[in-house]
Design a protein around this motif. Sequence first.
Motif, mmCIF file in Angstrom:
data_model
loop_
_atom_site.group_PDB
_atom_site.id
_atom_site.type_symbol
_atom_site.label_atom_id
_atom_site.label_comp_id
_atom_site.label_asym_id
_atom_site.label_seq_id
_atom_site.Cartn_x
_atom_site.Cartn_y
_atom_site.Cartn_z
ATOM 1 N N GLY A 1 61.952 7.344 91.358
ATOM 2 C CA GLY A 1 61.816 7.122 92.780
ATOM 3 C C GLY A 1 62.845 7.832 93.639
ATOM 4 O O GLY A 1 62.871 7.641 94.855
ATOM 5 N N GLN A 2 63.691 8.648 93.057
ATOM 6 C CA GLN A 2 64.702 9.381 93.807
ATOM 7 C C GLN A 2 64.465 10.880 93.668
ATOM 8 O O GLN A 2 64.042 11.352 92.615
ATOM 9 N N HIS A 3 64.757 11.610 94.726
ATOM 10 C CA HIS A 3 64.543 13.049 94.749
ATOM 11 C C HIS A 3 65.802 13.767 94.279
ATOM 12 O O HIS A 3 66.902 13.437 94.719
ATOM 13 N N LEU A 4 65.645 14.734 93.383
ATOM 14 C CA LEU A 4 66.782 15.522 92.929
ATOM 15 C C LEU A 4 67.199 16.481 94.032
ATOM 16 O O LEU A 4 66.419 17.360 94.428
ATOM 17 N N HIS A 5 68.395 16.302 94.508
ATOM 18 C CA HIS A 5 68.922 17.165 95.570
ATOM 19 C C HIS A 5 68.910 18.622 95.104
ATOM 20 O O HIS A 5 69.391 18.948 94.024
ATOM 21 N N GLY A 6 68.348 19.475 95.927
ATOM 22 C CA GLY A 6 68.282 20.896 95.598
ATOM 23 C C GLY A 6 66.913 21.355 95.167
ATOM 24 O O GLY A 6 66.669 22.557 95.053
ATOM 25 N N MET A 7 65.976 20.416 94.913
ATOM 26 C CA MET A 7 64.655 20.788 94.417
ATOM 27 C C MET A 7 63.593 20.638 95.509
ATOM 28 O O MET A 7 63.591 19.667 96.259
ATOM 29 N N THR A 8 62.704 21.619 95.599
ATOM 30 C CA THR A 8 61.566 21.566 96.500
ATOM 31 C C THR A 8 60.332 22.063 95.763
ATOM 32 O O THR A 8 60.410 22.983 94.945
ATOM 33 N N MET A 9 59.191 21.459 96.044
ATOM 34 C CA MET A 9 57.942 21.847 95.394
ATOM 35 C C MET A 9 56.803 21.541 96.360
ATOM 36 O O MET A 9 56.806 20.509 97.041
ATOM 37 N N GLY A 10 55.840 22.430 96.432
ATOM 38 C CA GLY A 10 54.704 22.194 97.305
ATOM 39 C C GLY A 10 53.455 22.889 96.809
ATOM 40 O O GLY A 10 53.505 23.786 95.956
ATOM 41 N N LEU A 11 52.321 22.455 97.350
ATOM 42 C CA LEU A 11 51.039 23.099 97.090
ATOM 43 C C LEU A 11 50.585 23.758 98.395
ATOM 44 O O LEU A 11 50.423 23.089 99.413
ATOM 45 N N ARG A 12 50.413 25.061 98.351
ATOM 46 C CA ARG A 12 50.064 25.811 99.539
ATOM 47 C C ARG A 12 48.609 26.284 99.463
ATOM 48 O O ARG A 12 48.155 26.778 98.430
ATOM 49 N N THR A 13 47.911 26.116 100.562
ATOM 50 C CA THR A 13 46.520 26.548 100.665
ATOM 51 C C THR A 13 46.456 27.896 101.363
ATOM 52 O O THR A 13 47.092 28.096 102.395
ATOM 53 N N GLU A 14 45.687 28.803 100.797
ATOM 54 C CA GLU A 14 45.537 30.139 101.353
ATOM 55 C C GLU A 14 44.061 30.392 101.635
ATOM 56 O O GLU A 14 43.213 30.198 100.765
ATOM 57 N N VAL A 15 43.775 30.818 102.853
ATOM 58 C CA VAL A 15 42.401 31.104 103.260
ATOM 59 C C VAL A 15 42.318 32.576 103.668
ATOM 60 O O VAL A 15 43.127 33.046 104.480
ATOM 61 N N ALA A 16 41.353 33.292 103.083
ATOM 62 C CA ALA A 16 41.153 34.706 103.409
ATOM 63 C C ALA A 16 39.796 34.879 104.084
ATOM 64 O O ALA A 16 38.759 34.504 103.520
ATOM 65 N N ILE A 17 39.826 35.412 105.297
ATOM 66 C CA ILE A 17 38.602 35.684 106.052
ATOM 67 C C ILE A 17 38.577 37.168 106.398
ATOM 68 O O ILE A 17 39.491 37.669 107.050
ATOM 69 N N ARG A 18 37.544 37.876 105.888
ATOM 70 C CA ARG A 18 37.371 39.313 106.150
ATOM 71 C C ARG A 18 38.667 40.094 105.861
ATOM 72 O O ARG A 18 39.107 40.916 106.665
ATOM 73 N N GLY A 19 39.294 39.803 104.729
ATOM 74 C CA GLY A 19 40.453 40.564 104.288
ATOM 75 C C GLY A 19 41.779 40.125 104.861
ATOM 76 O O GLY A 19 42.826 40.511 104.361
ATOM 77 N N MET B 1 45.092 12.951 109.212
ATOM 78 C CA MET B 1 45.857 14.081 108.687
ATOM 79 C C MET B 1 45.803 15.234 109.685
ATOM 80 O O MET B 1 44.792 15.492 110.325
ATOM 81 N N PHE B 2 46.916 15.932 109.833
ATOM 82 C CA PHE B 2 46.976 17.080 110.736
ATOM 83 C C PHE B 2 46.192 18.242 110.143
ATOM 84 O O PHE B 2 46.366 18.593 108.985
ATOM 85 N N LYS B 3 45.336 18.820 110.948
ATOM 86 C CA LYS B 3 44.567 19.978 110.521
ATOM 87 C C LYS B 3 45.185 21.219 111.130
ATOM 88 O O LYS B 3 45.243 21.352 112.348
ATOM 89 N N LYS B 4 45.626 22.113 110.295
ATOM 90 C CA LYS B 4 46.296 23.313 110.789
ATOM 91 C C LYS B 4 45.276 24.379 111.157
ATOM 92 O O LYS B 4 44.424 24.743 110.358
ATOM 93 N N MET B 5 45.404 24.860 112.376
ATOM 94 C CA MET B 5 44.542 25.960 112.799
ATOM 95 C C MET B 5 44.955 27.238 112.068
ATOM 96 O O MET B 5 46.141 27.481 111.834
ATOM 97 N N LEU B 6 43.975 28.026 111.695
ATOM 98 C CA LEU B 6 44.250 29.275 110.996
ATOM 99 C C LEU B 6 44.605 30.335 112.019
ATOM 100 O O LEU B 6 43.768 31.114 112.487
ATOM 101 N N GLY B 7 45.889 30.373 112.379
ATOM 102 C CA GLY B 7 46.351 31.199 113.486
ATOM 103 C C GLY B 7 46.168 32.679 113.279
ATOM 104 O O GLY B 7 46.090 33.439 114.243
ATOM 105 N N ALA B 8 46.109 33.126 112.031
ATOM 106 C CA ALA B 8 45.977 34.558 111.764
ATOM 107 C C ALA B 8 44.643 35.101 112.246
ATOM 108 O O ALA B 8 44.479 36.308 112.383
ATOM 109 N N PHE B 9 43.701 34.201 112.535
ATOM 110 C CA PHE B 9 42.359 34.655 112.885
ATOM 111 C C PHE B 9 42.040 34.448 114.364
ATOM 112 O O PHE B 9 40.894 34.563 114.775
#
Length: 344
Positions: free
Chosen positions: A108-126, A1-9
């Motif tokens: 098994g088919q995707h409804l055209h027009g719909m998007t859904m995701g789970l987003r991870t948020e990391v907070a370091i020192r504000g 799995m691709f590990k995303k670097m936390l670029g904001a830091f």
Amino acid sequence: MFKKMLGAFGVGAPSVDTVLSNPNTRPGLLLGGQVNLTGGSHDVEIDHITVGLVTRVEVDGAEEGYDAIVEFHRVQVAGGLHLREGQQLALPFQVPVPWETPVTDLYGQHLHGMTMGLRTEVAIRGAVDKGDLDPVFVHPLPVQERVLDAFGRLGFQFKGADLERGHVSGVHQMLPFYQEIEYYAAPQYAHGINEVELTFVANEHGMDIVLEFDKRGGLFTGGHDSLGRYHAAHADADGVDWAAQVDTWVRQALDQYQNLHVGHGQPAYGAPAGYSPPPPPGYGHAAYGHDGHYKEEHHHERHGPGMGAVAAGVVGGAALGFAGGMVADELFDSSDEDEEGDEE
């Protein structure tokens, strides 16, 4: 799995990789997974790590509409962590999927027009980095599945689906948007209606089913919209002939419209324009409104720059009226733009 670097830091920051146990889910279930953190070149103090469900919603602006990425439910995974240089942590989580979460996939088919995701948020020192985004596929509840199947079996053809900012009047709604699944009218109803928009608003007991009918105008009358609102319990999924029930709902709407609009587009005597009787309970009954009275759009200014395993099912998309209308979308082409911070 691709590990995303936390670029904001900056250089040498930690990396984050969120892995879902199963990206397929349904409203009312738990979406599980874990956040994998790998420390960077120096120790950091992590204020919090959260995961949130996000989707794209259409918003009516002052001049024209636009799409916004909206977070509608979030869960804290961890807080107050000290992550050492090079340290690896695996943080499990479970996200309750709200009952009103819109459907994105069917058989098994995707409804055209719909998007859904789970987003991870990391907070370091504000400072905050939205470090990872994983697609989520929301499959219908049994009643929703039966109703959608009925529309296809009756000959309605899928047009598209989207999320509208606002609330459906007369319905207890928690989320700041509602889903519209749009169909072209089946041939047997085409003399009276052009299109139908289907909305589900579910809770732990059942759901309201709202149908908005785009009426076909006649020689002396313009087209009109009308709405029917119905209720179904989860336990009724396998106890109703849903094709017959949906046919009844559509024909009720046509009859109601004809009764309220006689002559040259005028309401029938004793029935004022916008007539809306209270909704009696049970199948085959509805509350009706006209000219969009049941759906209230909320206008906002633009902010910023912008179940376990789910079976594919035995009924194909063609039988459901989705042939040629369901294609996979790229998930959040600009997920960091047009964002609104709404939460459940």
